[in-house]
Design a protein around this motif. Structure first.
Motif, PDB file in Angstrom:
ATOM      1  N   ASN A 127       0.754  -1.158   0.467  1.00 20.52           N
ATOM      2  CA  ASN A 127       0.230   0.160   0.386  1.00 20.52           C
ATOM      3  C   ASN A 127       0.564   1.264   0.050  1.00 20.52           C
ATOM      4  O   ASN A 127       1.922   1.524   0.949  1.00 20.52           O
ATOM      5  N   ARG A 165      -0.901   2.379  -5.488  1.00 18.93           N
ATOM      6  CA  ARG A 165      -2.193   3.435  -4.474  1.00 18.93           C
ATOM      7  C   ARG A 165      -3.043   2.670  -4.971  1.00 18.93           C
ATOM      8  O   ARG A 165      -3.750   2.423  -6.404  1.00 18.93           O
ATOM      9  N   ARG A 166      -4.236   3.077  -4.487  1.00 14.19           N
ATOM     10  CA  ARG A 166      -5.459   2.025  -4.790  1.00 14.19           C
ATOM     11  C   ARG A 166      -6.101   2.255  -5.488  1.00 14.19           C
ATOM     12  O   ARG A 166      -6.918   2.124  -6.419  1.00 14.19           O
ATOM     13  N   THR A 170      -7.341   1.035  -8.993  1.00 17.26           N
ATOM     14  CA  THR A 170      -8.684   0.920  -9.255  1.00 17.26           C
ATOM     15  C   THR A 170      -8.722   1.182 -10.773  1.00 17.26           C
ATOM     16  O   THR A 170      -9.784   0.728 -11.449  1.00 17.26           O
ATOM     17  N   LEU A 180     -12.953  -3.336  -9.867  1.00 14.86           N
ATOM     18  CA  LEU A 180     -11.928  -3.820  -8.542  1.00 14.86           C
ATOM     19  C   LEU A 180     -14.505  -3.692  -8.285  1.00 14.86           C
ATOM     20  O   LEU A 180     -14.918  -3.111  -8.187  1.00 14.86           O
ATOM     21  N   TRP A 183     -12.304  -4.501  -1.818  1.00 10.74           N
ATOM     22  CA  TRP A 183     -10.968  -4.918  -1.183  1.00 10.74           C
ATOM     23  C   TRP A 183     -10.882  -3.900  -0.067  1.00 10.74           C
ATOM     24  O   TRP A 183     -11.544  -4.017   0.657  1.00 10.74           O
ATOM     25  N   LEU A 226      -2.358  -4.108   0.741  1.00 13.18           N
ATOM     26  CA  LEU A 226      -4.144  -3.721   0.044  1.00 13.18           C
ATOM     27  C   LEU A 226      -4.484  -5.422  -0.499  1.00 13.18           C
ATOM     28  O   LEU A 226      -3.787  -5.839  -1.514  1.00 13.18           O
ATOM     29  N   LEU A 228      -7.257  -6.353  -3.345  1.00 10.52           N
ATOM     30  CA  LEU A 228      -7.959  -5.790  -4.045  1.00 10.52           C
ATOM     31  C   LEU A 228      -8.440  -7.069  -5.151  1.00 10.52           C
ATOM     32  O   LEU A 228      -8.012  -7.938  -5.125  1.00 10.52           O
TER      33      LEU A 228
END
Length: 233
Positions: A127, A165-166, A170, A180, A183, A226, A228
């Motif tokens: 993350n 980075r999320r 995404t 997505l 998560w 993370l 996902l």
């Protein structure tokens, strides 16, 4: 993370259905073996010869039925199109791999092509939005300040790698046709524990706390990792 993955599988497929699973960068085969034991047909893809040997040794100790449900291929995750036809799998795992790939978009697009319609793509990544947490909690203030403005870090093996980075992932998942779906955070409370730390006496309470935090805001946003889950359209 295994509980999170099982939750997503249970929410998409009927109980008892034997799924076709691809584990890209399977390492020593922990998740692959767990899913094979659960009755699924699992293919593990790993390029590190040492890890392949460890996975094959672990598989050799399993009962015949489990050995028949799992195969191991030595190869690079970026070459899935060489080994498999598009749409060959119901579930594709890529756990702890993206941090070693400088430009992951092509890899992710290849993984999405391996999924049948409605298939599940499970990613475990470092993350980047929480890189300051580990040095900050350890009292390394200069390291914490430096971590705010980068996606690069040095892992516990001493290797210089990268985080994701999320928000970026995404957008990438949407672009490759596996947007997505859910998560989670992983290692919210335990990331600063030493690798050789003793397992807590009340391990079930520890796992319950981590599982709760991993699905609850704002805690999951500062997790070390993370998880996902994208779904192929």
């Amino acid at each position: 993370m295994a509980r999170q993955l099982d939750e997503q599988i249970a929410g998409r497929y009927p109980v008892g259905r034997r799924l076709r699973v691809l584990d890209v960068g399977m390492g020593q085969g922990t998740q692959a073996l767990r899913l094979a034991r659960a009755g699924h047909q699992v293919t593990g893809l790993e390029q590190d010869a040492t890890m392949v040997a460890a996975a094959r040794e672990a598989l050799a100790s399993q009962p015949d039925g489990i050995r028949e449900r799992m195969r191991i291929i030595e190869g690079d995750g970026r070459d899935t199109g060489v080994h498999f036809l598009p749409g060959s799998f119901d579930v594709v795992l890529c756990h702890g791999v993206l941090m070693y790939v400088e430009e992951p978009d092509a890899l992710l697009a290849g993984l999405a092509r391996m999924l049948a319609p409605g298939g599940l793509l499970s990613l475990l990544v470092r993350n980047a939005d929480a890189l300051a947490m580990r040095p900050g909690l350890s009292g390394d203030w200069s390291g914490a300040l430096a971590a705010f403005d980068t996606t690069a870090y040095r892992n516990r093996l001493g290797m210089d790698v990268r985080a994701d980075r999320r928000e970026t992932l995404t957008a990438t998942l949407a672009g490759i046709g596996a947007p997505l779906h859910a998560w989670y955070g992983v290692r919210v409370f335990t990331d600063t524990a030493a690798d050789d730390a003793e397992i807590a006496a009340d391990v079930e309470a520890l796992l319950a706390a981590e599982e709760r935090a991993g699905r609850t805001d704002p805690y999951r946003g500062v997790a070390a990792l993370l998880h996902l889950c994208g779904v192929r359209g």
